[in-house]
Design an enzyme around this catalytic site. Structure first.
Site, PDB file in Angstrom:
ATOM      1  N   HIS A 149      11.211  -0.538   3.050  1.00  0.00           N
ATOM      2  CA  HIS A 149      11.252   0.661   3.884  1.00  0.00           C
ATOM      3  C   HIS A 149      11.253   1.895   2.987  1.00  0.00           C
ATOM      4  CE1 HIS A 149      15.367   0.381   2.540  1.00  0.00           C
ATOM      5  NE2 HIS A 149      15.458   1.678   2.789  1.00  0.00           N
TER       6      HIS A 149
ATOM      7  N   HIS B  93      10.482   7.243  -1.679  1.00  0.00           N
ATOM      8  CA  HIS B  93      10.248   6.051  -2.484  1.00  0.00           C
ATOM      9  C   HIS B  93      10.482   4.782  -1.670  1.00  0.00           C
ATOM     10  CE1 HIS B  93      14.613   6.476  -2.710  1.00  0.00           C
ATOM     11  NE2 HIS B  93      14.644   5.181  -2.941  1.00  0.00           N
TER      12      HIS B  93
END
Length: 175
Positions: free
Chosen positions: A41, A123
C-alpha cells in the site's frame, strides 16, 4: 484492556500495481523480509494508537473532506537504514494529494493522533528488516499509482507477522 488500535490511512494498490511491486521485489533479491502482496500500500497518514472515540470522530470527519483523484509516480529506490526498510518512492507533486495529506495531518492534530514529523514522502515499502543493503546500480521502471479509494487500515500483529486489515473506505473523486 485497552481499546486502542494501531491505525493508518492509505491507498491500496491495483492488481497490476501489486504485480509490478512483486516483480521488483523479485529483481531486488532478498535484502530483508518482503512485504506480502496483501500488505502492499501507499501510506497517507500513520495515526498510531487510536481509541474507538478517535476512530469514530476521524471517520465522521473524513466524510466531509475533499478526496480528489490523483496520480503518484514512484520511481526511486530508497533504503531507510534506521527504519530497516527498502521502499519505492516518488516526489509528491499532485496538489490534490498534497492538500489531502495536510488535511489529514490537521485532523490528527485536532483528534490527538500521531502527526508526522517529516514532510510527506509517498512510498511503498517493499522490504522490512533490511538493515544492511547496498543499492543496485539501476533504478526501477516508474510506477504510476492511480488509487480509487482512501482506506482506513488496522495493523494486526500475530504469530505469522503483521497483517493490514481495511476497516473502512472512501471513494476518491469528491471535491
Amino acid at each position: 484492556m485497552s481499546d486502542l488500535q494501531r491505525l493508518f490511512l492509505g491507498f491500496a494498490l491495483s492488481d497490476q500495481e501489486c504485480e509490478s511491486m512483486l516483480k521488483l521485489q523479485k529483481r531486488l533479491g532478498e535484502p530483508g523480509k518482503a512485504v506480502a502482496k496483501a500488505n502492499l500500500h501507499m501510506t497517507l497518514a500513520f495515526l498510531g494508537p487510536t481509541s474507538q472515540a478517535q476512530r469514530h470522530a476521524l471517520e465522521t470527519a473524513l466524510t466531509t473532506v475533499s478526496l480528489p483523484i490523483f496520480e503518484q509516480r514512484l520511481d526511486t529506490l530508497v533504503h531507510w537504514r534506521g527504519a530497516g526498510v527498502l521502499c519505492l518512492c516518488g516526489e509528491a507533486r499532485d496538489p490534490g494529494l498534497i492538500d489531502l495529506y495536510h488535511e489529514c495531518q490537521s485532523l490528527c492534530q485536532t483528534l490527538g493522533l500521531h502527526q508526522s514529523e517529516h514532510s510527506f514522502n509517498p512510498h511503498i515499502t517493499l522490504f522490512r528488516k533490511a538493515k544492511h543493503y547496498r543499492m543496485p546500480e539501476w533504478q526501477p521502471e516508474p510506477v504510476i499509482l492511480r488509487p480509487q479509494t482512501l482506506q482506513l487500515y488496522r495493523s494486526n500483529s500475530g504469530p505469522a507477522g503483521v497483517r493490514y486489515e481495511v476497516l473502512k473506505s472512501w471513494p476518491l473523486g469528491r471535491a
